[in-house]
Scaffold this active site. Structure first.
Site, PDB file in Angstrom:
ATOM      1  N   ASP A 127       0.837  -1.209   0.000  1.00  0.00           N
ATOM      2  CA  ASP A 127       0.000   0.000   0.000  1.00  0.00           C
ATOM      3  C   ASP A 127       0.872   1.260   0.000  1.00  0.00           C
ATOM      4  OD1 ASP A 127      -2.332   1.494  -0.034  1.00  0.00           O
ATOM      5  OD2 ASP A 127      -2.621   1.405   2.136  1.00  0.00           O
TER       6      ASP A 127
ATOM      7  N   LYS B  57       1.814   4.707  -0.992  1.00  0.00           N
ATOM      8  CA  LYS B  57       1.208   5.925  -1.529  1.00  0.00           C
ATOM      9  C   LYS B  57       1.656   7.094  -0.668  1.00  0.00           C
ATOM     10  CE  LYS B  57      -3.074   4.992   0.984  1.00  0.00           C
ATOM     11  NZ  LYS B  57      -4.462   4.567   0.834  1.00  0.00           N
TER      12      LYS B  57
ATOM     13  N   ASN C 223       0.858   7.410   2.990  1.00  0.00           N
ATOM     14  CA  ASN C 223       1.512   6.475   3.909  1.00  0.00           C
ATOM     15  C   ASN C 223       3.000   6.756   4.067  1.00  0.00           C
ATOM     16  OD1 ASN C 223      -0.871   5.158   4.390  1.00  0.00           O
ATOM     17  ND2 ASN C 223      -0.526   3.577   2.869  1.00  0.00           N
TER      18      ASN C 223
END
Length: 81
Positions: free
Chosen positions: A48, A50, A53
């Site tokens: 994940d 991105k 994050n």
């Protein structure tokens, strides 16, 4: 307990100031890739990545966060998806 990162996310920074200088992008990219390399060497895939994050500490160090979808895999799994 988690480390408090007061700089906010890379997403927030981009929303606030827009485009980043090429040298800043180079530094951040290197930090992100070094972090991912460390995870992969330890059999962890994040899944994940991105800007939301990626948190920044006050000195400009990127911290990879949100491991909710990460997975620990064996070396054998790298070659047999």
């Amino acid at each position: 307990m988690l480390e408090y990162i007061s700089g906010g996310s890379l997403r927030q920074l981009l929303n606030r100031i827009g485009k980043l200088d090429e040298n800043v992008v180079r530094v951040y990219t290197r930090q992100i890739l070094e972090g991912l390399d460390y995870l992969h060497e330890n059999g962890i895939i994040h899944r994940d990545i991105k800007c939301a994050n990626l948190l920044l500490d006050p000195s400009g160090i990127i911290k990879l966060t949100d491991f909710g979808t990460s997975k620990q895999i064996s070396t054998q799994d790298w070659f047999n998806p």
